[in-house]
Design a protein around this motif. Structure first.
Motif, mmCIF file in Angstrom:
data_model
loop_
_atom_site.group_PDB
_atom_site.id
_atom_site.type_symbol
_atom_site.label_atom_id
_atom_site.label_comp_id
_atom_site.label_asym_id
_atom_site.label_seq_id
_atom_site.Cartn_x
_atom_site.Cartn_y
_atom_site.Cartn_z
ATOM 1 N N VAL A 247 44.212 58.486 44.340
ATOM 2 C CA VAL A 247 43.022 57.738 44.726
ATOM 3 C C VAL A 247 43.502 56.446 45.365
ATOM 4 C CG1 VAL A 247 40.972 56.492 43.940
ATOM 5 C CG2 VAL A 247 41.529 58.739 42.958
ATOM 6 N N LEU A 248 43.197 56.288 46.655
ATOM 7 C CA LEU A 248 43.499 55.060 47.383
ATOM 8 C C LEU A 248 42.207 54.264 47.542
ATOM 9 C CD1 LEU A 248 45.817 56.395 50.260
ATOM 10 C CD2 LEU A 248 46.436 55.726 47.928
ATOM 11 N N GLU A 249 42.312 52.949 47.374
ATOM 12 C CA GLU A 249 41.130 52.095 47.489
ATOM 13 C C GLU A 249 41.461 50.806 48.223
ATOM 14 O OE1 GLU A 249 38.309 51.551 44.178
ATOM 15 O OE2 GLU A 249 39.754 52.622 42.919
ATOM 16 N N GLN A 250 40.437 50.176 48.785
ATOM 17 C CA GLN A 250 40.575 48.790 49.185
ATOM 18 C C GLN A 250 40.813 47.970 47.921
ATOM 19 O OE1 GLN A 250 37.049 47.496 51.202
ATOM 20 N NE2 GLN A 250 37.500 48.596 53.105
ATOM 21 N N ARG A 251 41.696 47.002 48.041
ATOM 22 C CA ARG A 251 42.001 46.177 46.859
ATOM 23 C C ARG A 251 40.722 45.586 46.261
ATOM 24 N NH1 ARG A 251 46.581 43.585 45.103
ATOM 25 N NH2 ARG A 251 47.685 43.999 47.059
ATOM 26 N N GLU A 252 39.869 45.015 47.112
ATOM 27 C CA GLU A 252 38.636 44.382 46.645
ATOM 28 C C GLU A 252 37.747 45.383 45.910
ATOM 29 O OE1 GLU A 252 35.492 43.260 49.567
ATOM 30 O OE2 GLU A 252 36.094 41.221 48.984
ATOM 31 N N HIS A 253 37.696 46.627 46.414
ATOM 32 C CA HIS A 253 36.863 47.660 45.805
ATOM 33 C C HIS A 253 37.363 48.001 44.402
ATOM 34 C CE1 HIS A 253 35.120 51.756 45.295
ATOM 35 N NE2 HIS A 253 34.141 51.278 46.037
ATOM 36 N N ALA A 254 38.681 48.140 44.265
ATOM 37 C CA ALA A 254 39.254 48.466 42.952
ATOM 38 C C ALA A 254 39.060 47.317 41.960
ATOM 39 C CB ALA A 254 40.736 48.792 43.099
ATOM 40 N N ILE A 255 39.254 46.083 42.431
ATOM 41 C CA ILE A 255 39.106 44.923 41.549
ATOM 42 C C ILE A 255 37.659 44.787 41.091
ATOM 43 C CG2 ILE A 255 39.178 42.397 41.493
ATOM 44 C CD1 ILE A 255 41.667 42.550 43.274
ATOM 45 N N SER A 256 36.724 45.055 42.013
ATOM 46 C CA SER A 256 35.308 44.918 41.658
ATOM 47 C C SER A 256 34.905 45.915 40.577
ATOM 48 C CB SER A 256 34.435 45.111 42.900
ATOM 49 O OG SER A 256 34.456 46.465 43.340
ATOM 50 N N ARG A 257 35.635 47.026 40.468
ATOM 51 C CA ARG A 257 35.347 48.028 39.431
ATOM 52 C C ARG A 257 36.112 47.751 38.154
ATOM 53 N NH1 ARG A 257 36.491 53.099 39.534
ATOM 54 N NH2 ARG A 257 38.394 53.018 40.774
ATOM 55 N N GLY A 258 37.009 46.763 38.206
ATOM 56 C CA GLY A 258 37.816 46.444 37.034
ATOM 57 C C GLY A 258 38.865 47.483 36.720
ATOM 58 N N ARG A 259 39.356 48.172 37.767
ATOM 59 C CA ARG A 259 40.316 49.253 37.543
ATOM 60 C C ARG A 259 41.750 48.770 37.575
ATOM 61 N NH1 ARG A 259 38.289 52.747 34.714
ATOM 62 N NH2 ARG A 259 40.198 53.924 35.108
ATOM 63 N N LYS A 260 42.592 49.418 36.791
ATOM 64 C CA LYS A 260 44.031 49.190 36.849
ATOM 65 C C LYS A 260 44.551 49.640 38.198
ATOM 66 C CE LYS A 260 46.930 52.203 35.187
ATOM 67 N NZ LYS A 260 47.717 53.067 34.273
ATOM 68 N N ILE A 261 45.431 48.850 38.779
ATOM 69 C CA ILE A 261 46.056 49.198 40.051
ATOM 70 C C ILE A 261 47.522 49.526 39.780
ATOM 71 C CG2 ILE A 261 46.770 48.316 42.304
ATOM 72 C CD1 ILE A 261 44.243 46.581 42.303
ATOM 73 N N TYR A 262 47.940 50.719 40.184
ATOM 74 C CA TYR A 262 49.342 51.093 40.010
ATOM 75 C C TYR A 262 50.237 50.312 40.962
ATOM 76 C CZ TYR A 262 48.328 55.243 37.148
ATOM 77 O OH TYR A 262 47.950 56.100 36.137
ATOM 78 N N ALA A 263 49.860 50.285 42.225
ATOM 79 C CA ALA A 263 50.733 49.706 43.244
ATOM 80 C C ALA A 263 49.942 49.511 44.524
ATOM 81 C CB ALA A 263 51.925 50.629 43.506
ATOM 82 N N GLU A 264 50.521 48.766 45.432
ATOM 83 C CA GLU A 264 49.972 48.625 46.778
ATOM 84 C C GLU A 264 50.731 49.561 47.706
ATOM 85 O OE1 GLU A 264 50.069 45.616 50.588
ATOM 86 O OE2 GLU A 264 50.861 44.958 48.654
ATOM 87 N N LEU A 265 50.014 50.262 48.558
ATOM 88 C CA LEU A 265 50.643 51.119 49.557
ATOM 89 C C LEU A 265 50.870 50.298 50.824
ATOM 90 C CD1 LEU A 265 51.627 53.959 50.363
ATOM 91 C CD2 LEU A 265 49.296 54.460 51.119
#
Length: 395
Positions: A247-265
Motif C-alpha cells: 500500500v503506497l500513500e501520500q505522506r499527508e494521507h497516511a498521517i491523517s489516518r494515523g497509520r504507521k509508515i514503514y518507509a518512504e519510497l
C-alpha cells in the motif's frame, strides 16, 4: 519533505518462507537460514514451493476461491494482507477511492485442454476444425486457454472492494518495476492518494517452468545460492512461488489516518538495455547514477534471478562499488518473476523500519553490512529484458 512524498503503509508477503512481513523478517535475519526447496516434483528442476495457506483468511467465499487459479488466489491473498496491514480493508470510503496497479503474467494454462488438443491432433488432419471444436466445448469461463492477466486485479476488486482505477502490466520483472514506478508517479503528481500495487507468481505449474526452460534459463542439478550459478551448464534460474503487495500513500494521507509508515519510497528508475550489444553493465551503472545513491554504506536488496548474463552483469556493477552490500534474496525465496521487484521493495522497507540489516544470505559472496540502514536500494534486473531499481528511505 512533501505532503506528496510516497510512503509505504502496508505490506503483504507470501513465499516459501511463510506469510506476512513479520514472519519474513524473523526468518531472514537468521544467519545461515536454509531455503525451503522442492527438488523431486519437477526434477531436474528445483523450486521454492508455497507454504500451507488457509485461503479463507483473506478470501472468505469458497465460490470466489473456486473461480481463481492458484496464482490469482495467491495475489488476492497477499493483497488482502497488505490492506489489513494498512488499516484499509473493510473501510468502504478508503477502498472505493483506492487505485490499483498489478503486475501479472499470462496466467496458468489449462494443461488438460492443451494435452487433449495435442493428443487429438495426432489422428486428425483437419486441425483448424479440431481447434475450433475444442475451443467451443472445452474452454473455461474466461474464454481463453490461460487465465486472463487482468483477472487478478478483477478478483482483488471483487473480494476486497478496491474499486478505484485499475491497471495491469505484463512482462516478467519489468511488469513489477513498471507497476511500482507508475503507482509512485501517480501519488507524486497528486493523481492518487493511496494505491495498492504488487504481483504474484505461482511456479508449481509445469507450463510456468516450460517458458523458462525453452530458452534454457532453468538451473539443473544441485541447488546453489543465486550468485554461485555462473559458469554452470544450463541456466541459473531457480523459481519460487510467492506474492508481494504494497500500500503506497501520500505522506499527508497516511498521517491523517494515523497509520504507521514503514518507509518512504524514493526515486524509482528503469531502463531497457540492448543486451545483445553488451549494454547491460552500462545501463545498470546509469540507473545507479540516476537513483542518486547516498554516501556511505548502502544495503542493497537484489532481485537477481540467477540468469547467467543478467546476474553476472549486476554483480559486476554492484561489486565495483565498495560501499554496496548486496543481498540476493532469491537465494532464499526463488525467483518470483512479476512479484520480484515489489518483494524487493518490501524487504527494503522492513530493513529501514526496523533499523537493522539482513545478514548475508550467501556468506561466501556477499559483503557484511555494519551500520543502520537508513536508505536501502532495491533492484530487479530482468532475466532477459528490462531493469529497474528504487531507493527506500527511512520515513
Amino acid at each position: 519533505m512533501s505532503s506528496h512524498d510516497v510512503v509505504i503503509s502496508g505490506i503483504g508477503l507470501v513465499s516459501s518462507l511463510g506469510e506476512g512481513p513479520d514472519a519474513h523478517w524473523r526468518k531472514l535475519v537468521q544467519p545461515g537460514l536454509e531455503p525451503v526447496l522442492e527438488a523431486a516434483r519437477f526434477s531436474p528442476y528445483t523450486v521454492h514451493p508455497l507454504p500451507e495457506i488457509d485461503w479463507n483468511l483473506q478470501i472468505a467465499k469458497r465460490g470466489d476461491q473456486r473461480q481463481m487459479e492458484t496464482w490469482q488466489r495467491l495475489g488476492t491473498y497477499a493483497a488482502g494482507m497488505a490492506l489489513d496491514d494498512a488499516g484499509i480493508k473493510g473501510n468502504d470510503d478508503l477502498c472505493t477511492t483506492m487505485d490499483m496497479v498489478v503486475a501479472a503474467g499470462g496466467g496458468e494454462r489449462d494443461e488438460a485442454v492443451d494435452a487433449d488438443i495435442l493428443a487429438a491432433s495426432e489422428s486428425r488432419n483437419d486441425r483448424d476444425v479440431l481447434l475450433n471444436e475444442k475451443l467451443t466445448t472445452e474452454l473455461r469461463p474466461t474464454l481463453f486457454l490461460a487465465q486472463l492477466s487482468n483477472l487478478l486485479a478483477g478478483n482483488i476488486s471483487i473480494v476486497h472492494k478496491v474499486t478505484g482505477s485499475s491497471r495491469t502490466f505484463m512482462g516478467e520483472e519489468g511488469a513489477g518495476v513498471a507497476a511500482v514506478e507508475t503507482a509512485a508517479a501517480r501519488i507524486r503528481s497528486g493523481q492518487s492518494t493511496h494505491i495498492l500495487v504488487g504481483g504474484a507468481f505461482q511456479t508449481e505449474h509445469s507450463d510456468m517452468l516450460l517458458g523458462y526452460e525453452l530458452a534454457g534459463y532453468l538451473h539443473r542439478g544441485r541447488w546453489r545460492p543465486v550468485w554461485q550459478r555462473q559458469g554452470l551448464d544450463g541456466g541459473g534460474v531457480v523459481t519460487g512461488s510467492g506474492s508481494a503487495f504494497l500500500v503506497l500513500e501520500q505522506r499527508e494521507h497516511a498521517i491523517s489516518r494515523g497509520r504507521k509508515i514503514y518507509a518512504e519510497l524514493g526515486p524509482v528508475v528503469s531502463g531497457r538495455a540492448i543486451r545483445r550489444q553488451g549494454e547491460l553493465d552500462a545501463e545498470i551503472a546509469a540507473l545507479l547514477s540516476q537513483a542518486a545513491l547516498p554516501n556511505g554504506e548502502l544495503l542493497t536488496i537484489s532481485g537477481a534471478s540467477g540468469a547467467h548474463a543478467a546476474t553476472a552483469a549486476e554483480k559486476s556493477v554492484l561489486d565495483a562499488n565498495p560501499a554496496i552490500a548486496a543481498r540476493g534474496f532469491s537465494t532464499l525465496t526463488g525467483h518470483m518473476k512479476e512479484a520480484q521487484f515489489p518483494f524487493a521493495v518490501a524487504l527494503a522497507a522492513l530493513a529501514v523500519e526496523r533499523k537493522a540489516a539482513y545478514p548475508a544470505f550467501d556468506a561466501a559472496t556477499e559483503k557484511p553490512f555494519n551500520g543502520i540502514p537508513r536508505t536501502v536500494l532495491a533492484t530487479a534486473i530482468g532475466y532477459h529484458q528490462f531493469e529497474g531499481m528504487a531507493l527506500v528511505n527511512a520515513a
